[in-house]
Enzyme design. Structure first.
Site, short mmCIF file in Angstrom:
data_model
loop_
_atom_site.label_atom_id
_atom_site.label_comp_id
_atom_site.label_asym_id
_atom_site.label_seq_id
_atom_site.Cartn_x
_atom_site.Cartn_y
_atom_site.Cartn_z
N ASP A 1 1.95 6.88 1.66
CA ASP A 1 1.19 5.77 2.23
C ASP A 1 -0.25 5.92 1.75
OD1 ASP A 1 -0.35 4.15 3.81
OD2 ASP A 1 0.66 4.65 5.68
N LYS B 1 5.19 4.45 18.17
CA LYS B 1 4.76 5.83 17.94
C LYS B 1 5.09 6.73 19.12
CE LYS B 1 0.73 4.62 15.22
NZ LYS B 1 -0.71 4.47 15.20
N ASP C 1 0.82 -1.22 0.00
CA ASP C 1 0.00 0.00 0.00
C ASP C 1 0.85 1.27 0.00
OD1 ASP C 1 1.02 -0.43 2.48
OD2 ASP C 1 -0.87 -0.25 3.56
P1 GTP Z 1 1.93 -6.15 11.34
O1 GTP Z 1 3.29 -5.47 11.37
O2 GTP Z 1 2.03 -7.55 10.90
O3 GTP Z 1 1.13 -5.97 12.59
O4 GTP Z 1 1.11 -5.37 10.26
P2 GTP Z 1 0.82 -3.83 10.28
O5 GTP Z 1 -0.62 -3.64 10.61
O6 GTP Z 1 1.84 -3.06 11.01
O7 GTP Z 1 1.10 -3.62 8.78
P3 GTP Z 1 0.47 -2.55 7.89
O8 GTP Z 1 -0.98 -2.47 8.15
O9 GTP Z 1 1.33 -1.36 7.92
O10 GTP Z 1 0.65 -3.26 6.50
C1 GTP Z 1 1.86 -3.30 5.82
C2 GTP Z 1 1.66 -4.12 4.57
O11 GTP Z 1 1.56 -5.47 4.92
C3 GTP Z 1 0.39 -3.78 3.79
O12 GTP Z 1 0.69 -3.85 2.42
C4 GTP Z 1 -0.57 -4.87 4.18
O13 GTP Z 1 -1.42 -5.18 3.10
C5 GTP Z 1 0.35 -6.03 4.46
N1 GTP Z 1 -0.15 -6.88 5.53
C6 GTP Z 1 -0.46 -6.50 6.81
N2 GTP Z 1 -0.90 -7.57 7.51
C7 GTP Z 1 -0.86 -8.63 6.66
C8 GTP Z 1 -1.21 -10.01 6.79
O14 GTP Z 1 -1.67 -10.48 7.82
N3 GTP Z 1 -1.02 -10.81 5.69
C9 GTP Z 1 -0.54 -10.32 4.51
N4 GTP Z 1 -0.38 -11.16 3.49
N5 GTP Z 1 -0.21 -9.03 4.35
C10 GTP Z 1 -0.37 -8.19 5.41
#
Ligand code: GTP
Length: 360
Positions: free
Chosen positions: A223, A162, A111
């Site tokens: 982002d 954060k 993303d």
């Molecule tokens: P975590 O560090 O695992 O807690 O995720 P986050 O919530 O910090 O990640 P964020 O939402 O910033 O997502 C970063 C990228 O990783 C994005 O492109 C999401 O689509 C992808 N992503 C986040 N969680 C998952 C997951 O559970 N599975 C997969 N395949 N992609 C994920």
């Protein structure tokens, strides 16, 4: 050969049926599903094999991108039964990697829109001999992000949550969502349970004395977490502020896709995209906005920094600024919708219902 993992799962990318029915990675940015830009940019940097790690709806990606050959790539898809977090998702696709234990494996958050020099990140990784290398970007307001301070040589010193107080803002560097992992580090992530790279993998590696290298640069970075950011990113792709080989057409003030119809007296500026089958009427002005497929903008509407969903209709003389109009929604004539407003999919706002301006 360099290979990559693209993370396109998790909570953030789930279907958001309230405004746009298409899953986020597939919403068109500069005319093509956003993911296409990431895939094309990776290919242009010499990546040939990409594994898409997803936790939902793999069926929306595969019919569109297939085996990746149209982009010159070999694409594979792996779907998690339950979202495994960023680290868990990386580990979950390890069996699909072809790299040897010491080889570099690229990982991209799905993303992020960025002008990152991918080859430079791999080169930094190789020359520093790091276990993991991270792209870092500087932000003016770091309060919303985890911080990644580095030493003079770029080596990562910590991963900080954060910041809650001004004293905790020790750097303006944040994790920009692109990494190079030594293959053996991927294999060391625990199997079969959710793992976060930022909260678990990276801090644990640091604590164990591993070498995490940061590469800070000032390239374009966005982002795409909100529809407004998405509209901004799409416009910046059209304007050429961020390079992507996947933009269908020349860089310029606007991009009008085939089968769209724009009246001769309509004005499209600041990176506006008009999707397939969409119509923009006489005298309408559309600035820095995304008009998705089959939407209708009636004459003399003025639309700025807004997203008009697929099949939606914006009535004559209506003024939208920073608005998101859901797929299939209708905004009748003579309305004024401003910053942050989101109209639900298929909702109908009658003519002359809403305004922000004073009575004068
Ligand atoms: P975590 O560090 O695992 O807690 O995720 P986050 O919530 O910090 O990640 P964020 O939402 O910033 O997502 C970063 C990228 O990783 C994005 O492109 C999401 O689509 C992808 N992503 C986040 N969680 C998952 C997951 O559970 N599975 C997969 N395949 N992609 C994920």
């Amino acid at each position: 050969m360099t290979e990559a993992i693209l993370l396109v799962g998790g909570k953030g990318t789930r279907l958001r049926p309230l405004t746009v029915r298409t899953p986020k990675p597939m919403v068109p940015a500069a005319g093509v599903p956003f993911l296409t830009h990431q895939l094309a940019r990776a290919r242009a940097a010499g990546v040939e094999h990409i594994v898409l790690a997803t936790s939902y709806l793999a069926e929306v990606f595969e019919p569109h991108f297939g085996d990746g050959s149209s982009l010159g790539l070999h694409l594979e898809y792996v779907t998690e039964d339950e979202p495994l977090g960023t680290g868990g998702a990386i580990r979950n696709v390890a069996s699909r990697l072809r790299s040897a234990p010491d080889d570099p494996v690229l990982v991209f958050n799905g993303d992020i829109l960025t002008g990152l020099d991918i080859r430079a990140l791999v080169a930094t990784h190789r020359s520093s001999g790091a276990d993991v290398s991270l792209h870092l970007t500087r932000v003016t307001d770091p309060r919303a992000y985890g911080l990644v301070p580095t030493d003079a040589s770029g080596r990562v010193r910590a991963f900080l949550e954060k910041p809650q107080t001004p004293e905790e803002i020790v750097t303006d560097q944040i994790n920009a969502g692109a990494y190079v992992f030594r293959r053996s580090v991927v294999d060391s992530i625990p199997v079969g349970r959710p793992v976060s790279v930022e909260r678990e993998t990276f801090p644990d590696l640091l604590a164990a004395g591993a070498h995490l290298q940061g590469m800070v640069d000032s390239t374009y970075w966005l982002d795409l977490g909100t529809p407004q950011a998405f509209v901004r990113g799409s416009a910046d792709l059209v304007l050429g502020r961020v390079p992507s080989p996947a933009v269908p057409g020349r860089r310029g003030d606007s991009l009008v896709l085939p089968t769209a119809s724009v009246a001769p007296g309509a004005k499209l500026t600041a990176g506006t995209v008009v999707g397939r089958g969409a119509t923009v009427g006489e005298g309408a002005r559309v600035l820095g906005s995304t008009i998705l497929a089959d939407a209708v903008v009636e004459p003399n509407a003025v639309i700025t920094d807004s997203l008009v969903g697929a099949g939606a209709r914006v009535g004559a003389r209506s003024v939208l600024t920073g608005a998101v109009i859901g797929d299939g929604a209708t905004v009748g004539p003579d309305n004024e919708l401003r910053d942050g407003v989101r109209v639900w999919c298929d909702a109908r706002i009658p003519g002359a219902s809403l305004r922000f301006s004073s009575d004068r």
